[in-house]
Design an enzyme around this catalytic site. Structure first.
Site, PDB file in Angstrom:
ATOM      1  CB  VAL A 264      -0.957   0.008   1.213  1.00 33.75           C
ATOM      2  CG1 VAL A 264      -1.893  -1.183   1.177  1.00 33.75           C
ATOM      3  CG2 VAL A 264      -0.196   0.052   2.548  1.00 33.75           C
TER       4      VAL A 264
ATOM      5  CG  HIS B 163      -3.775  -6.055  -0.246  1.00 39.45           C
ATOM      6  ND1 HIS B 163      -2.702  -6.790   0.214  1.00 39.45           N
ATOM      7  CD2 HIS B 163      -4.686  -6.965  -0.678  1.00 39.45           C
ATOM      8  CE1 HIS B 163      -2.957  -8.091   0.090  1.00 39.45           C
ATOM      9  NE2 HIS B 163      -4.159  -8.210  -0.453  1.00 39.45           N
TER      10      HIS B 163
ATOM     11  CB  CYS C 208     -16.842  12.471   5.747  1.00 39.05           C
ATOM     12  SG  CYS C 208     -17.323  12.961   4.071  1.00 39.05           S
TER      13      CYS C 208
ATOM     14  CB  CYS D 175     -21.878  12.996   4.766  1.00 37.45           C
ATOM     15  SG  CYS D 175     -20.804  11.550   4.970  1.00 37.45           S
TER      16      CYS D 175
ATOM     17  CB  SER E 227       4.666 -12.014  -2.144  1.00 37.69           C
ATOM     18  OG  SER E 227       3.483 -12.545  -1.571  1.00 37.69           O
ATOM     19  CB  SER E 228       5.507 -15.266   2.509  1.00 34.82           C
ATOM     20  OG  SER E 228       4.383 -14.554   3.024  1.00 34.82           O
TER      21      SER E 228
ATOM     22  CG  ASN F  88       9.960 -14.138  -0.254  1.00 36.13           C
ATOM     23  OD1 ASN F  88       9.699 -12.946  -0.175  1.00 36.13           O
ATOM     24  ND2 ASN F  88       9.717 -14.986   0.734  1.00 36.13           N
ATOM     25  NE  ARG F  89      17.244 -10.669   2.316  1.00 36.79           N
ATOM     26  CZ  ARG F  89      17.166  -9.420   1.871  1.00 36.79           C
ATOM     27  NH1 ARG F  89      15.989  -8.807   1.874  1.00 36.79           N
ATOM     28  NH2 ARG F  89      18.236  -8.776   1.441  1.00 36.79           N
ATOM     29  N   GLY F  90      13.513 -16.539   2.232  1.00 36.30           N
ATOM     30  CA  GLY F  90      12.751 -17.525   2.978  1.00 36.30           C
ATOM     31  C   GLY F  90      11.699 -18.201   2.118  1.00 36.30           C
TER      32      GLY F  90
END
Length: 276
Positions: free
Chosen positions: A105, A121, A179, A182, A220-221, A245-247
């Site tokens: 994000v 996401h 907001c 509203c 990403s796992s 990926n690490r792992g």
């Protein structure tokens, strides 16, 4: 940045990708070199993120989340894209990639120059009213939060989390923004635990995989359902799957090639081996 000791594996990855249109799925591991922590990577602390149900049901939960989100957003906004983000932007510029699907994000892919990014996401740089649907840019909203809660600005020692949240404990006096249209409940435009990825976003992500001839997973796992569903989609197409990926990840045994290491260095090395 140190080059990973896996030159032969990078050569193999380049062979698998040669002449193929690539889609890319990224997770928190690609942003660690920008100072943003990873949820599940090696050394990551165990967390219990706030659920959407908690956020909706309790003002104290909203106070805690908005206080932490404000501080986290400030840190995100100050972070810069790293070599992995830049490498993927260059993938797109050369016509090697049809786009990026990111579980992050932080907005760093767009800031690195990538044009076609599906943020499944959401993005921490905007907020939405749950009552009227109005969207708000995060910068003016942050100015309002700072004006309502000047005490919160006095400390920058809070622990940053990968979803743009930070750990804040003294939140009883925090004033929640509302907001301006509203007076409804505002929520950062990110997918909370307990929420589904918006259908339109997942359709866009799926279309990138469907139109591609190879899939790279970087950082990403694949624990989150949206990621593994996209990998399954690629596997059904029988296109090459390369995981960086690490792992361990949930799809290591099904990948054509797994490169264990930092996403930035490996993507930069892979870019050097692909055609200009």
């Amino acid at each position: 940045m140190q080059t990973p000791n896996n030159g032969s594996e990078l050569d193999r990855a380049a062979e698998l990708l040669d002449g193929k249109l690539i889609s890319v799925l990224t997770g928190a591991g690609i942003s660690t070199d920008s100072g943003i922590p990873d949820y599940r990577g090696e050394g990551a602390s165990v967390r219990n993120p706030m659920t959407f149900q908690q956020f909706q049901s309790s003002e104290s939960f909203r106070q805690r989340y908005w206080a932490g989100s404000h501080l986290g957003w400030k840190r995100f906004a100050a972070s810069a894209p790293n070599g992995g983000h830049s490498a993927l932007a260059e993938f797109e510029r050369r016509g090697l990639s049809n786009g990026i699907i990111t579980q992050n994000v932080d907005g760093l892919h767009l800031r690195a120059g990538s044009k076609r990014v599906v943020d499944v996401h959401g993005s921490i740089d905007r907020a939405r009213c749950l009552q009227c649907g109005q969207y708000f840019a995060r910068t003016p909203l942050a100015h309002k939060i700072a004006a309502l809660n000047p005490w919160l600005e006095e400390s920058d020692s809070h622990t940053l989390n990968p979803d743009g949240d930070a750990e804040v404990h003294d939140i009883d006096s925090f004033v929640i923004p509302e907001c301006t249209v509203c007076a409804g409940m505002l929520k950062p435009d990110v997918v909370f635990f307990g929420e589904f990825v918006p259908t339109r976003k997942f359709q866009l992500a799926s279309s990138l995989v469907d139109q591609s001839e190879a899939l790279i997973v970087a950082g990403s796992s694949l624990v989150v359902n949206s990621g593994i569903r996209l990998v399954e989609r690629a596997l059904r197409k029988n296109i090459p799957l390369i995981i960086i990926n690490r792992g361990e990840t949930k799809a290591d045994r099904r990948a054509d090639l797994k490169l264990d290491g930092g996403a930035s260095a490996i993507l930069e090395g892979l870019l050097d081996r692909l055609p200009r």
